[in-house]
Design a protein around this motif. Sequence first.
Motif, PDB file in Angstrom:
ATOM      1  N   THR A 121      59.214  28.448  36.102  1.00 25.93           N
ATOM      2  CA  THR A 121      59.769  27.233  35.435  1.00 25.93           C
ATOM      3  C   THR A 121      58.524  26.408  35.055  1.00 25.93           C
ATOM      4  O   THR A 121      58.619  25.704  34.187  1.00 25.93           O
ATOM      5  CB  THR A 121      60.814  26.423  36.141  1.00 25.93           C
ATOM      6  N   ALA A 122      57.375  26.703  35.603  1.00 23.56           N
ATOM      7  CA  ALA A 122      56.266  26.127  35.332  1.00 23.56           C
ATOM      8  C   ALA A 122      54.880  26.824  35.659  1.00 23.56           C
ATOM      9  O   ALA A 122      55.112  27.515  36.644  1.00 23.56           O
ATOM     10  CB  ALA A 122      56.166  24.609  36.049  1.00 23.56           C
ATOM     11  N   THR A 178      48.535  27.823  39.929  1.00 18.13           N
ATOM     12  CA  THR A 178      49.852  28.191  40.555  1.00 18.13           C
ATOM     13  C   THR A 178      51.074  28.259  39.381  1.00 18.13           C
ATOM     14  O   THR A 178      50.771  27.764  38.624  1.00 18.13           O
ATOM     15  CB  THR A 178      50.439  26.857  41.494  1.00 18.13           C
ATOM     16  N   ILE A 179      52.135  28.802  39.933  1.00 19.62           N
ATOM     17  CA  ILE A 179      53.356  28.888  39.211  1.00 19.62           C
ATOM     18  C   ILE A 179      54.423  28.213  40.144  1.00 19.62           C
ATOM     19  O   ILE A 179      54.260  28.032  41.328  1.00 19.62           O
ATOM     20  CB  ILE A 179      53.877  30.245  38.969  1.00 19.62           C
ATOM     21  N   ILE A 180      55.678  27.585  39.529  1.00 17.41           N
ATOM     22  CA  ILE A 180      56.910  27.334  40.248  1.00 17.41           C
ATOM     23  C   ILE A 180      57.757  28.345  39.967  1.00 17.41           C
ATOM     24  O   ILE A 180      58.168  28.726  38.658  1.00 17.41           O
ATOM     25  CB  ILE A 180      57.337  25.874  39.827  1.00 17.41           C
ATOM     26  N   PHE A 181      58.069  29.002  40.931  1.00 20.28           N
ATOM     27  CA  PHE A 181      59.161  30.103  40.855  1.00 20.28           C
ATOM     28  C   PHE A 181      60.622  29.752  41.538  1.00 20.28           C
ATOM     29  O   PHE A 181      60.681  29.206  42.546  1.00 20.28           O
ATOM     30  CB  PHE A 181      58.796  31.341  41.631  1.00 20.28           C
ATOM     31  N   ARG A 182      61.539  29.847  40.833  1.00 21.97           N
ATOM     32  CA  ARG A 182      63.054  29.509  41.211  1.00 21.97           C
ATOM     33  C   ARG A 182      63.775  30.581  41.069  1.00 21.97           C
ATOM     34  O   ARG A 182      64.206  31.264  40.264  1.00 21.97           O
ATOM     35  CB  ARG A 182      63.647  28.678  40.209  1.00 21.97           C
ATOM     36  N   THR A 198      69.473  30.457  44.340  1.00 19.38           N
ATOM     37  CA  THR A 198      68.918  29.598  45.267  1.00 19.38           C
ATOM     38  C   THR A 198      68.724  28.052  44.634  1.00 19.38           C
ATOM     39  O   THR A 198      68.664  28.125  43.454  1.00 19.38           O
ATOM     40  CB  THR A 198      67.757  30.011  46.216  1.00 19.38           C
ATOM     41  N   VAL A 199      68.332  27.223  45.580  1.00 23.85           N
ATOM     42  CA  VAL A 199      67.790  25.751  45.081  1.00 23.85           C
ATOM     43  C   VAL A 199      66.192  25.836  45.368  1.00 23.85           C
ATOM     44  O   VAL A 199      65.670  24.818  44.942  1.00 23.85           O
ATOM     45  CB  VAL A 199      68.595  24.862  45.553  1.00 23.85           C
ATOM     46  N   TYR A 200      65.581  26.838  45.719  1.00 22.46           N
ATOM     47  CA  TYR A 200      64.068  26.913  46.038  1.00 22.46           C
ATOM     48  C   TYR A 200      63.476  26.498  44.876  1.00 22.46           C
ATOM     49  O   TYR A 200      63.824  27.268  43.598  1.00 22.46           O
ATOM     50  CB  TYR A 200      63.721  28.169  46.661  1.00 22.46           C
ATOM     51  N   ALA A 201      62.358  25.953  44.676  1.00 22.42           N
ATOM     52  CA  ALA A 201      61.333  25.843  43.869  1.00 22.42           C
ATOM     53  C   ALA A 201      59.935  26.231  44.335  1.00 22.42           C
ATOM     54  O   ALA A 201      59.344  25.392  44.931  1.00 22.42           O
ATOM     55  CB  ALA A 201      61.226  24.465  43.055  1.00 22.42           C
ATOM     56  N   LEU A 202      59.622  27.565  44.647  1.00 22.60           N
ATOM     57  CA  LEU A 202      58.477  28.070  45.377  1.00 22.60           C
ATOM     58  C   LEU A 202      56.966  27.866  44.398  1.00 22.60           C
ATOM     59  O   LEU A 202      57.030  28.361  43.337  1.00 22.60           O
ATOM     60  CB  LEU A 202      58.656  29.387  45.758  1.00 22.60           C
TER      61      LEU A 202
END
Length: 134
Positions: free
Chosen positions: A11-12, A17-21, A25-29
Amino acid sequence: MPTYAAQGKVTAVEAETIIFRPTGTVYALELVAPDGYAGPIDAPVQLVIKATARKAYTVPSGGLFVTPIVGTPRVVQGRVKHIADGTLTLNCGMMVTVSLPPESHAIDLARGEIAVGSLVNAVLQPGASYEVKA
Protein backbone atom coordinates in the motif's frame (compact mmCIF):
# COMPACT_ATOMS: atom_id res chain seq x y z
CA MET A 1 13.26 -25.67 -0.29
CA PRO A 2 9.70 -24.83 -1.31
CA THR A 3 8.84 -21.15 -1.38
CA TYR A 4 5.80 -20.11 0.64
CA ALA A 5 4.47 -16.62 -0.05
CA ALA A 6 2.12 -14.31 1.80
CA GLN A 7 -0.79 -12.92 -0.22
CA GLY A 8 -1.67 -9.25 0.14
CA LYS A 9 -1.16 -5.74 -1.15
CA VAL A 10 1.69 -3.26 -0.99
CA THR A 11 0.00 0.00 0.00
CA ALA A 12 2.98 2.34 0.29
CA VAL A 13 6.56 2.55 -0.94
CA GLU A 14 9.16 4.71 0.78
CA ALA A 15 12.90 5.09 0.20
CA GLU A 16 13.99 1.71 1.57
CA THR A 17 10.75 0.21 2.90
CA ILE A 18 7.32 -0.89 1.82
CA ILE A 19 4.05 -1.29 3.74
CA PHE A 20 2.55 -4.73 3.13
CA ARG A 21 -1.02 -5.59 4.14
CA PRO A 22 -1.50 -9.37 4.14
CA THR A 23 -4.90 -10.60 2.97
CA GLY A 24 -7.33 -11.50 5.76
CA THR A 25 -5.46 -9.53 8.44
CA VAL A 26 -5.31 -6.01 9.87
CA TYR A 27 -1.50 -5.99 9.74
CA ALA A 28 0.47 -3.21 8.07
CA LEU A 29 4.01 -4.64 8.00
CA GLU A 30 6.97 -2.40 7.27
CA LEU A 31 9.47 -4.47 5.29
CA VAL A 32 12.94 -3.53 4.07
CA ALA A 33 13.25 -2.94 0.32
CA PRO A 34 16.97 -2.23 -0.21
CA ASP A 35 16.71 -2.52 -4.01
CA GLY A 36 13.45 -0.60 -4.21
CA TYR A 37 10.02 -1.94 -5.10
CA ALA A 38 8.81 -1.98 -8.69
CA GLY A 39 5.69 -4.10 -8.24
CA PRO A 40 2.02 -3.11 -8.14
CA ILE A 41 0.57 -0.77 -5.50
CA ASP A 42 -2.87 -1.56 -4.02
CA ALA A 43 -3.12 -4.68 -6.19
CA PRO A 44 -2.75 -8.35 -5.22
CA VAL A 45 0.85 -9.52 -4.86
CA GLN A 46 2.67 -12.50 -3.36
CA LEU A 47 5.68 -11.78 -1.17
CA VAL A 48 8.06 -14.17 0.56
CA ILE A 49 8.54 -12.46 3.93
CA LYS A 50 12.03 -13.10 5.35
CA ALA A 51 13.31 -12.50 8.87
CA THR A 52 16.22 -13.58 11.07
CA ALA A 53 15.55 -14.79 14.61
CA ARG A 54 17.52 -13.51 17.56
CA LYS A 55 15.87 -16.13 19.79
CA ALA A 56 13.45 -18.98 19.04
CA TYR A 57 11.26 -21.01 21.41
CA THR A 58 9.01 -24.01 21.10
CA VAL A 59 5.80 -23.14 22.93
CA PRO A 60 2.92 -25.31 24.20
CA SER A 61 -0.01 -23.21 23.02
CA GLY A 62 -1.12 -19.84 21.75
CA GLY A 63 -2.23 -18.14 18.61
CA LEU A 64 -0.65 -17.37 15.29
CA PHE A 65 0.55 -13.76 15.20
CA VAL A 66 3.02 -11.07 14.23
CA THR A 67 3.76 -8.17 16.58
CA PRO A 68 3.43 -5.29 16.34
CA ILE A 69 0.34 -5.14 14.12
CA VAL A 70 1.65 -1.96 12.48
CA GLY A 71 5.35 -1.45 11.80
CA THR A 72 8.49 -3.58 11.62
CA PRO A 73 7.85 -7.19 12.70
CA ARG A 74 9.58 -7.94 16.03
CA VAL A 75 7.98 -11.23 17.13
CA VAL A 76 6.27 -13.97 15.15
CA GLN A 77 4.52 -17.07 16.41
CA GLY A 78 3.24 -19.80 14.18
CA ARG A 79 3.05 -23.45 13.21
CA VAL A 80 6.03 -24.84 11.31
CA LYS A 81 5.06 -25.54 7.70
CA HIS A 82 8.55 -26.42 6.48
CA ILE A 83 12.02 -26.74 7.97
CA ALA A 84 15.37 -27.07 6.20
CA ASP A 85 18.97 -25.96 6.76
CA GLY A 86 18.27 -23.77 9.79
CA THR A 87 15.32 -22.03 8.16
CA LEU A 88 11.67 -22.35 9.16
CA THR A 89 8.57 -21.39 7.27
CA LEU A 90 5.93 -20.44 9.84
CA ASN A 91 2.22 -19.99 9.32
CA CYS A 92 1.63 -16.88 11.47
CA GLY A 93 -1.67 -15.99 9.84
CA MET A 94 0.55 -15.44 6.79
CA MET A 95 3.67 -17.31 5.75
CA VAL A 96 6.95 -16.00 7.18
CA THR A 97 10.39 -17.52 6.48
CA VAL A 98 12.62 -17.30 9.56
CA SER A 99 16.35 -18.04 9.67
CA LEU A 100 17.23 -19.55 13.04
CA PRO A 101 20.14 -18.12 15.05
CA PRO A 102 23.36 -20.14 14.74
CA GLU A 103 24.01 -20.17 18.51
CA SER A 104 22.47 -23.20 20.23
CA HIS A 105 21.76 -21.19 23.41
CA ALA A 106 19.46 -18.92 21.34
CA ILE A 107 17.05 -21.80 20.64
CA ASP A 108 14.91 -22.95 23.59
CA LEU A 109 13.38 -26.37 23.01
CA ALA A 110 11.44 -26.54 26.29
CA ARG A 111 8.44 -28.02 24.47
CA GLY A 112 10.35 -30.46 22.28
CA GLU A 113 12.25 -30.38 19.03
CA ILE A 114 11.23 -28.05 16.23
CA ALA A 115 9.30 -30.12 13.71
CA VAL A 116 6.61 -29.65 11.09
CA GLY A 117 3.41 -28.75 12.95
CA SER A 118 5.11 -27.55 16.15
CA LEU A 119 4.35 -24.09 17.51
CA VAL A 120 7.36 -21.75 17.47
CA ASN A 121 7.79 -18.21 18.80
CA ALA A 122 10.68 -16.19 17.33
CA VAL A 123 12.03 -12.84 18.50
CA LEU A 124 13.33 -11.18 15.34
CA GLN A 125 16.34 -9.06 14.55
CA PRO A 126 15.47 -5.69 12.98
CA GLY A 127 15.03 -5.56 9.22
CA ALA A 128 12.50 -8.13 8.04
CA SER A 129 12.55 -8.09 4.24
CA TYR A 130 10.79 -9.72 1.31
CA GLU A 131 11.13 -11.15 -2.18
CA VAL A 132 8.39 -10.83 -4.77
CA LYS A 133 7.28 -14.34 -5.72
CA ALA A 134 7.39 -14.78 -9.47
